[in-house]
Design a protein around this motif. Structure first.
Motif, PDB file in Angstrom:
ATOM      1  N   LEU A   6       0.824  -1.208   0.000  1.00  0.00           N
ATOM      2  CA  LEU A   6       0.000   0.000   0.000  1.00  0.00           C
ATOM      3  C   LEU A   6       0.859   1.260   0.000  1.00  0.00           C
ATOM      4  O   LEU A   6       0.553   2.241  -0.685  1.00  0.00           O
ATOM      5  N   TRP A  65     -10.720   4.488  -5.130  1.00  0.00           N
ATOM      6  CA  TRP A  65      -9.838   3.342  -4.924  1.00  0.00           C
ATOM      7  C   TRP A  65     -10.193   2.584  -3.655  1.00  0.00           C
ATOM      8  O   TRP A  65     -10.002   1.371  -3.591  1.00  0.00           O
ATOM      9  N   GLU A  66     -10.723   3.263  -2.644  1.00  0.00           N
ATOM     10  CA  GLU A  66     -11.005   2.595  -1.377  1.00  0.00           C
ATOM     11  C   GLU A  66     -12.036   1.485  -1.550  1.00  0.00           C
ATOM     12  O   GLU A  66     -11.951   0.446  -0.899  1.00  0.00           O
ATOM     13  N   ALA A  69     -10.127  -1.361  -2.827  1.00  0.00           N
ATOM     14  CA  ALA A  69      -9.219  -1.895  -1.810  1.00  0.00           C
ATOM     15  C   ALA A  69      -9.964  -2.743  -0.799  1.00  0.00           C
ATOM     16  O   ALA A  69      -9.455  -3.766  -0.335  1.00  0.00           O
ATOM     17  N   LEU A  79      -5.308   0.332   5.635  1.00  0.00           N
ATOM     18  CA  LEU A  79      -5.223   1.552   4.832  1.00  0.00           C
ATOM     19  C   LEU A  79      -4.745   2.726   5.680  1.00  0.00           C
ATOM     20  O   LEU A  79      -3.918   3.525   5.248  1.00  0.00           O
TER      21      LEU A  79
END
Length: 141
Positions: A6, A65-66, A69, A79
């Motif tokens: 990440l 993007w979260e 993810a 994260l």
């Protein structure tokens, strides 16, 4: 291993998107050496380094993007820690560079200002990152 991946993604993203910001940060870190009474600029440079994870949050929020993810075997905690460690590493690296340059230039006043700016930049990360991840970048500011 997840955190390193990440962090690597965030570093690639920052390099692609925030080259000008990183240039200004380097300028603010070295400006106190050129101007004798400009210790404030070292603090500005540290806070700009602490803002790097905020930039990555903004870029990730813009491209959603979260959501992607969280479909992978990641948790929000992963994260958060990857962003915090990215910011902490940037602040500590900037502080170390500033300290070495201040020692080489014989500026002990810069070292004393670093004792204030580095912990305050880390405290900024600890306070704002959870808020921004919970509320979003715009509302969290």
């Amino acid at each position: 291993m997840k955190l390193l991946g990440l962090m690597r993604k965030d570093i690639y993203e920052l390099w692609a998107q925030a080259r000008v910001q990183i240039g200004f940060t380097v300028l603010y870190l070295f400006l106190p050496l050129l101007i004798p009474s400009a210790n404030l600029f070292a603090g500005v440079g540290m806070m700009l380094l602490a803002m790097l994870p905020v930039y990555t949050l903004g870029y990730d929020e813009r491209c959603r993007w979260e959501r992607y993810a969280l479909a992978m075997p990641l948790r929000k905690r992963d994260l958060f820690w990857s962003r915090f460690l990215l910011g902490a590493a940037a602040v500590l690296l900037g502080g170390a560079v500033e300290a070495v340059v201040a020692l080489l230039a014989g500026r002990s006043d810069l070292l004393s200002s670093l004792l204030i700016t580095v912990p305050s930049a880390l405290a900024y990360l600890l306070v704002t990152l959870p808020l921004m991840m919970k509320l979003g970048v715009e509302k969290g500011r």
